[in-house]
Design a protein around this motif. Structure first.
Motif, short mmCIF file in Angstrom:
data_model
loop_
_atom_site.label_atom_id
_atom_site.label_comp_id
_atom_site.label_asym_id
_atom_site.label_seq_id
_atom_site.Cartn_x
_atom_site.Cartn_y
_atom_site.Cartn_z
N VAL A 171 2.67 -3.49 0.08
CA VAL A 171 3.05 -2.92 1.57
C VAL A 171 4.20 -4.04 2.26
O VAL A 171 4.19 -3.83 3.17
N SER A 172 4.72 -4.62 1.23
CA SER A 172 5.45 -5.75 1.86
C SER A 172 6.79 -5.32 2.54
O SER A 172 7.39 -6.02 3.28
N SER A 173 7.33 -4.17 2.09
CA SER A 173 8.42 -3.46 2.70
C SER A 173 8.18 -2.77 3.83
O SER A 173 9.05 -2.14 4.55
N ASN A 174 6.85 -2.73 4.51
CA ASN A 174 6.39 -2.06 5.61
C ASN A 174 5.96 -2.95 6.73
O ASN A 174 5.82 -4.29 6.37
N THR A 175 5.85 -2.52 7.90
CA THR A 175 5.43 -3.49 9.09
C THR A 175 3.82 -3.19 9.32
O THR A 175 3.49 -3.56 10.37
N ILE A 176 3.24 -2.70 8.16
CA ILE A 176 1.76 -2.40 8.41
C ILE A 176 0.99 -3.61 8.59
O ILE A 176 1.04 -4.55 7.68
N ALA A 177 0.21 -3.59 9.68
CA ALA A 177 -0.68 -5.02 9.83
C ALA A 177 -2.05 -4.64 8.91
O ALA A 177 -2.65 -3.78 9.17
N ILE A 178 -2.36 -5.42 8.05
CA ILE A 178 -3.43 -4.90 7.28
C ILE A 178 -4.70 -6.06 7.25
O ILE A 178 -5.61 -5.92 6.65
N ASN A 179 -4.55 -7.13 8.26
CA ASN A 179 -5.71 -8.04 8.48
C ASN A 179 -6.46 -8.46 7.00
O ASN A 179 -5.81 -8.87 6.24
N ASP A 180 -7.59 -7.90 6.96
CA ASP A 180 -8.38 -8.35 5.93
C ASP A 180 -8.14 -7.27 4.69
O ASP A 180 -8.68 -7.25 3.54
N GLY A 181 -7.61 -5.97 4.89
CA GLY A 181 -7.24 -4.86 3.89
C GLY A 181 -6.89 -3.59 4.41
O GLY A 181 -6.37 -3.86 5.85
N LEU A 182 -6.68 -2.71 3.98
CA LEU A 182 -6.24 -1.39 4.10
C LEU A 182 -6.97 -0.43 3.86
O LEU A 182 -7.33 -0.35 2.66
N LYS A 183 -7.21 0.70 4.47
CA LYS A 183 -8.00 2.19 4.07
C LYS A 183 -6.97 3.13 3.49
O LYS A 183 -5.62 3.25 4.29
N ILE A 184 -7.22 3.64 2.43
CA ILE A 184 -6.11 4.43 1.84
C ILE A 184 -6.87 5.96 1.79
O ILE A 184 -7.99 6.09 1.65
N ASN A 185 -5.99 6.89 1.91
CA ASN A 185 -6.45 8.10 1.81
C ASN A 185 -6.98 8.50 0.39
O ASN A 185 -6.13 8.27 -0.55
#
Length: 233
Positions: A171-185
């Motif tokens: 997700v490096s091309s995004n500004t998504i804050a992922i903290n410890d991780g990210l939930k995906i659908n």
């Protein structure tokens, strides 16, 4: 669905069985949110996660002598790669129960490679890949780095018992804050074929799991652990 990565490999048989062992709280979060948690790669217990083998590092150091940003790019990438780990095994693993469930109130999700592929729902902002981890000698063996995911599909031979397949995203091309991780659908009914209940769990816990799954509207099979089988003398 997911995107094919030509540089990653998977077992030839799409019906190869894979497992995820987890605590009840994480399992309920998966069902309630219908999202799969992906851990940030630099938050894994293995400190070598996403790093280079020694021969690869020596080559990258040479390439970055006149371009220090080249090495910095790979260092920072660990913070932007997210991973969901699954264990390849035809049967339950006693070791996996021990490692990934902290008490007797754990569960194991049984799925297949094909189900993982079909369960992934495309994300607008980043691609999703599935690849099998290669276990190598980090002091001697070279990791090719033609692919952006190369360090995340290799681990030290000490972890060979994990027999890991990974869902992986960058997700490096995004500004998504992922903290410890990210939930995906994900499509839960595709993701989960069966649920196995911890072999040391008590009857009240087994009934609770069955009731919770039913009340949440899911009908996948719930199995008693094979490790709980009666002793025959």
């Amino acid at each position: 669905m997911y995107k094919e990565n030509p540089n990653s490999t998977l077992p030839e048989n799409p019906n190869t069985i894979v497992w995820k062992y987890l605590d009840l709280s994480k399992f309920l979060d998966l069902l309630l949110s219908q999202k799969l948690f992906m851990s940030r790669s630099d938050k894994f217990e293995d400190q070598y996660e996403g790093t280079f083998s020694e021969p690869t590092f020596e080559e990258i150091k040479k390439l970055s002598e006149n371009n220090p940003e080249f090495l910095d790019y790979y260092k920072s990438k660990r913070e932007k790669v997210i991973i969901s780990s699954w264990h390849i095994n035809e049967y339950e693993s006693f070791a996996m129960w021990q490692i990934f469930t902290q008490n007797s109130e754990g569960l194991a999700i049984q799925s297949t490679i094909k189900r993982l592929q079909n369960a992934l729902i495309p994300e607008k902002n980043y691609d999703q890949f599935i690849g099998e981890v290669n276990y190598i000698d980090y002091k001697k063996e070279y990791i090719p780095f033609e692919d952006a995911f190369f360090p995340f599909l290799f681990k030290r031979k000490s972890f060979q018992y994990e027999r890991e397949v990974r869902i992986i995203s960058d997700v490096s091309s995004n500004t998504i804050a992922i903290n410890d991780g990210l939930k995906i659908n994900v499509d839960i009914n595709q993701l989960i074929e069966k649920i196995y209940i911890h072999p040391k769990s008590e009857n009240w816990y087994k009934k609770l799991v069955i009731e919770l799954v039913d009340k949440l509207g899911f009908d996948f099979e719930i199995e008693k652990s094979d490790l709980e089988s009666d002793i025959l003398i």
